[in-house]
Design a protein around this motif. Structure first.
Motif, PDB file in Angstrom:
ATOM      1  N   ASN A   1      32.980  75.719  67.431  1.00 41.67           N
ATOM      2  CA  ASN A   1      31.866  74.814  67.701  1.00 41.67           C
ATOM      3  C   ASN A   1      31.650  73.875  66.527  1.00 41.67           C
ATOM      4  N   LEU A   2      31.617  72.586  66.809  1.00 41.48           N
ATOM      5  CA  LEU A   2      31.375  71.583  65.781  1.00 41.48           C
ATOM      6  C   LEU A   2      29.878  71.385  65.615  1.00 41.48           C
ATOM      7  N   LEU A   3      29.396  71.512  64.375  1.00 37.27           N
ATOM      8  CA  LEU A   3      27.969  71.405  64.085  1.00 37.27           C
ATOM      9  C   LEU A   3      27.729  70.553  62.841  1.00 37.27           C
ATOM     10  N   ARG A   4      26.553  69.958  62.786  1.00 38.42           N
ATOM     11  CA  ARG A   4      26.046  69.240  61.608  1.00 38.42           C
ATOM     12  C   ARG A   4      27.024  68.189  61.086  1.00 38.42           C
ATOM     13  N   MET A   5      27.596  67.418  61.995  1.00 29.47           N
ATOM     14  CA  MET A   5      28.471  66.330  61.586  1.00 29.47           C
ATOM     15  C   MET A   5      27.603  65.106  61.316  1.00 29.47           C
ATOM     16  N   ILE A   6      27.492  64.744  60.052  1.00 30.04           N
ATOM     17  CA  ILE A   6      26.597  63.662  59.633  1.00 30.04           C
ATOM     18  C   ILE A   6      27.298  62.842  58.559  1.00 30.04           C
ATOM     19  N   THR A   7      27.098  61.522  58.603  1.00 25.52           N
ATOM     20  CA  THR A   7      27.652  60.648  57.571  1.00 25.52           C
ATOM     21  C   THR A   7      26.532  59.880  56.888  1.00 25.52           C
ATOM     22  N   ASP A   8      26.739  59.568  55.631  1.00 21.63           N
ATOM     23  CA  ASP A   8      25.775  58.799  54.860  1.00 21.63           C
ATOM     24  C   ASP A   8      25.683  57.386  55.436  1.00 21.63           C
ATOM     25  N   PRO A   9      24.471  56.923  55.814  1.00 19.01           N
ATOM     26  CA  PRO A   9      24.346  55.586  56.415  1.00 19.01           C
ATOM     27  C   PRO A   9      24.788  54.456  55.496  1.00 19.01           C
ATOM     28  N   ASP A  10      24.758  54.686  54.174  1.00 22.33           N
ATOM     29  CA  ASP A  10      25.171  53.640  53.232  1.00 22.33           C
ATOM     30  C   ASP A  10      26.682  53.505  53.134  1.00 22.33           C
ATOM     31  N   HIS A  11      27.421  54.437  53.735  1.00 19.72           N
ATOM     32  CA  HIS A  11      28.881  54.414  53.643  1.00 19.72           C
ATOM     33  C   HIS A  11      29.546  54.448  55.011  1.00 19.72           C
TER      34      HIS A  11
ATOM     35  N   ASP B   1      33.453  77.710  58.980  1.00 20.87           N
ATOM     36  CA  ASP B   1      33.494  77.071  57.664  1.00 20.87           C
ATOM     37  C   ASP B   1      32.557  75.871  57.649  1.00 20.87           C
ATOM     38  N   PHE B   2      32.454  75.248  56.482  1.00 18.36           N
ATOM     39  CA  PHE B   2      31.616  74.055  56.326  1.00 18.36           C
ATOM     40  C   PHE B   2      32.267  73.179  55.262  1.00 18.36           C
ATOM     41  N   TRP B   3      32.404  71.875  55.571  1.00 20.15           N
ATOM     42  CA  TRP B   3      33.092  70.970  54.659  1.00 20.15           C
ATOM     43  C   TRP B   3      32.231  69.751  54.347  1.00 20.15           C
ATOM     44  N   VAL B   4      32.523  69.143  53.221  1.00 20.29           N
ATOM     45  CA  VAL B   4      31.854  67.906  52.828  1.00 20.29           C
ATOM     46  C   VAL B   4      32.899  66.834  52.557  1.00 20.29           C
ATOM     47  N   ALA B   5      32.538  65.596  52.842  1.00 23.29           N
ATOM     48  CA  ALA B   5      33.371  64.441  52.502  1.00 23.29           C
ATOM     49  C   ALA B   5      32.801  63.821  51.238  1.00 23.29           C
ATOM     50  N   THR B   6      33.648  63.525  50.282  1.00 23.93           N
ATOM     51  CA  THR B   6      33.192  62.958  49.017  1.00 23.93           C
ATOM     52  C   THR B   6      33.862  61.609  48.759  1.00 23.93           C
ATOM     53  N   LEU B   7      33.122  60.743  48.122  1.00 24.87           N
ATOM     54  CA  LEU B   7      33.624  59.436  47.703  1.00 24.87           C
ATOM     55  C   LEU B   7      33.131  59.200  46.281  1.00 24.87           C
ATOM     56  N   ASP B   8      34.060  59.116  45.341  1.00 24.13           N
ATOM     57  CA  ASP B   8      33.694  58.995  43.917  1.00 24.13           C
ATOM     58  C   ASP B   8      32.768  60.133  43.498  1.00 24.13           C
ATOM     59  N   ASP B   9      33.100  61.336  43.956  1.00 22.01           N
ATOM     60  CA  ASP B   9      32.355  62.565  43.636  1.00 22.01           C
ATOM     61  C   ASP B   9      30.952  62.614  44.246  1.00 22.01           C
ATOM     62  N   LYS B  10      30.632  61.690  45.135  1.00 26.51           N
ATOM     63  CA  LYS B  10      29.347  61.721  45.832  1.00 26.51           C
ATOM     64  C   LYS B  10      29.580  62.205  47.253  1.00 26.51           C
TER      65      LYS B  10
ATOM     66  N   VAL C   1      29.232  62.160  50.987  1.00 29.15           N
ATOM     67  CA  VAL C   1      28.892  61.095  51.928  1.00 29.15           C
ATOM     68  C   VAL C   1      28.997  61.549  53.389  1.00 29.15           C
ATOM     69  N   GLY C   2      29.246  62.825  53.599  1.00 29.48           N
ATOM     70  CA  GLY C   2      29.330  63.335  54.958  1.00 29.48           C
ATOM     71  C   GLY C   2      29.534  64.830  54.961  1.00 29.48           C
ATOM     72  N   CYS C   3      29.316  65.455  56.118  1.00 29.92           N
ATOM     73  CA  CYS C   3      29.518  66.900  56.218  1.00 29.92           C
ATOM     74  C   CYS C   3      29.797  67.270  57.673  1.00 29.92           C
ATOM     75  N   VAL C   4      30.394  68.431  57.848  1.00 27.08           N
ATOM     76  CA  VAL C   4      30.627  68.975  59.181  1.00 27.08           C
ATOM     77  C   VAL C   4      30.804  70.481  59.064  1.00 27.08           C
ATOM     78  N   GLY C   5      30.305  71.204  60.049  1.00 26.62           N
ATOM     79  CA  GLY C   5      30.434  72.651  60.043  1.00 26.62           C
ATOM     80  C   GLY C   5      31.181  73.159  61.262  1.00 26.62           C
ATOM     81  N   MET C   6      31.812  74.315  61.103  1.00 26.95           N
ATOM     82  CA  MET C   6      32.480  74.987  62.218  1.00 26.95           C
ATOM     83  C   MET C   6      31.886  76.378  62.383  1.00 26.95           C
ATOM     84  N   GLU C   7      31.383  76.635  63.574  1.00 20.44           N
ATOM     85  CA  GLU C   7      30.878  77.959  63.925  1.00 20.44           C
ATOM     86  C   GLU C   7      31.809  78.526  64.999  1.00 20.44           C
ATOM     87  N   VAL C   8      32.350  79.708  64.747  1.00 15.17           N
ATOM     88  CA  VAL C   8      33.288  80.315  65.695  1.00 15.17           C
ATOM     89  C   VAL C   8      32.551  81.365  66.514  1.00 15.17           C
ATOM     90  N   SER C   9      32.569  81.197  67.821  1.00 14.67           N
ATOM     91  CA  SER C   9      31.883  82.141  68.700  1.00 14.67           C
ATOM     92  C   SER C   9      32.721  83.399  68.892  1.00 14.67           C
TER      93      SER C   9
END
Length: 223
Positions: free
Chosen positions: A141-151, A116-125, A127-135
């Protein structure tokens, strides 16, 4: 920041979110590149035989033609390395963004075998994401975990991690894995603090025209 963790929501990604997620991934890669750039430039500049000669002549003699020639030599080395780094950046962005270049690419990469793949939202914006890849052997496997530097500082990374673990448990997946570049110092510190343990290090297989060896560290966690 006036926002708190309770203001942040995590949900499954939708197709309309893809442009913003691509921008986050792109920025995250650029942020990763800077420590790598500095490391390579320092090695290429200070590990050459005549670097000590430059320091010596600058301290014990006056400015001369030798200074100018050696300075130009160093400049040429730095420019050469910068060209190689531009290739590194271009190829890296292409490889990583290829997984999310389109909605079908993202679904094909993350949504198979229960991923799966999820996003984190703040006031509908977003501000982050993370993906799960199942082998195939049932590792999440945790992939593409990134947060917005402004938040940053709002607990986005912790919330994404908690959501990833909650979803893994719900899917019956108890063995978690991730890998990260050896230059992602903040990320590695965060993973260790959240109970992940380093279990290995490997060289990434990159295209033939990739100018540098890229090393990644493996982390795992059991839940």
């Amino acid at each position: 920041m006036s926002q708190s963790r309770s203001d942040i929501k995590v949900r499954r990604i939708e197709e309309i979110d893809l442009p913003r997620v691509r921008n986050l991934v792109h920025y995250g890669l650029l942020e990763l590149c800077w420590p790598f750039y500095i490391n390579v430039l320092c090695r290429s500049t200070f590990y050459i035989p005549f670097s000590s000669l430059i320091v010596t002549t600058f301290y014990f003699t006056s400015i001369s033609l030798l200074h100018i020639l050696l300075g130009l030599s160093l400049l040429l080395i730095c420019l050469y390395q910068w060209q190689k780094l531009a290739i590194y950046r271009s190829i890296s962005i292409r490889l990583i963004r290829g997984q999310i270049s389109s909605w079908n690419e993202l679904k094909g990469h993350f949504f198979i075998r229960g991923g799966d793949f999820w996003v984190a939202t703040l006031d509908d914006k977003i501000v982050g994401c993370v993906g799960m890849e199942v082998s195939e052997d049932g590792v999440a496997n945790l992939l593409r975990m990134i947060t917005d530097p402004d938040h940053r500082g709002c607990g986005i990374a912790s919330l994404l991690m908690d959501h990833f673990i909650m979803e893994a448990k719900a899917k019956g997946l108890h063995h978690l894995m991730l890998d990260t570049s050896e230059y992602q110092y903040i990320a590695m510190s965060f993973y260790r603090k959240t109970g992940w343990k380093q279990v290995g290090r490997y060289t990434v297989n990159m295209p033939l025209n990739y100018p540098y060896k890229l090393y990644k560290n493996n982390y795992e966690k059991f839940i």
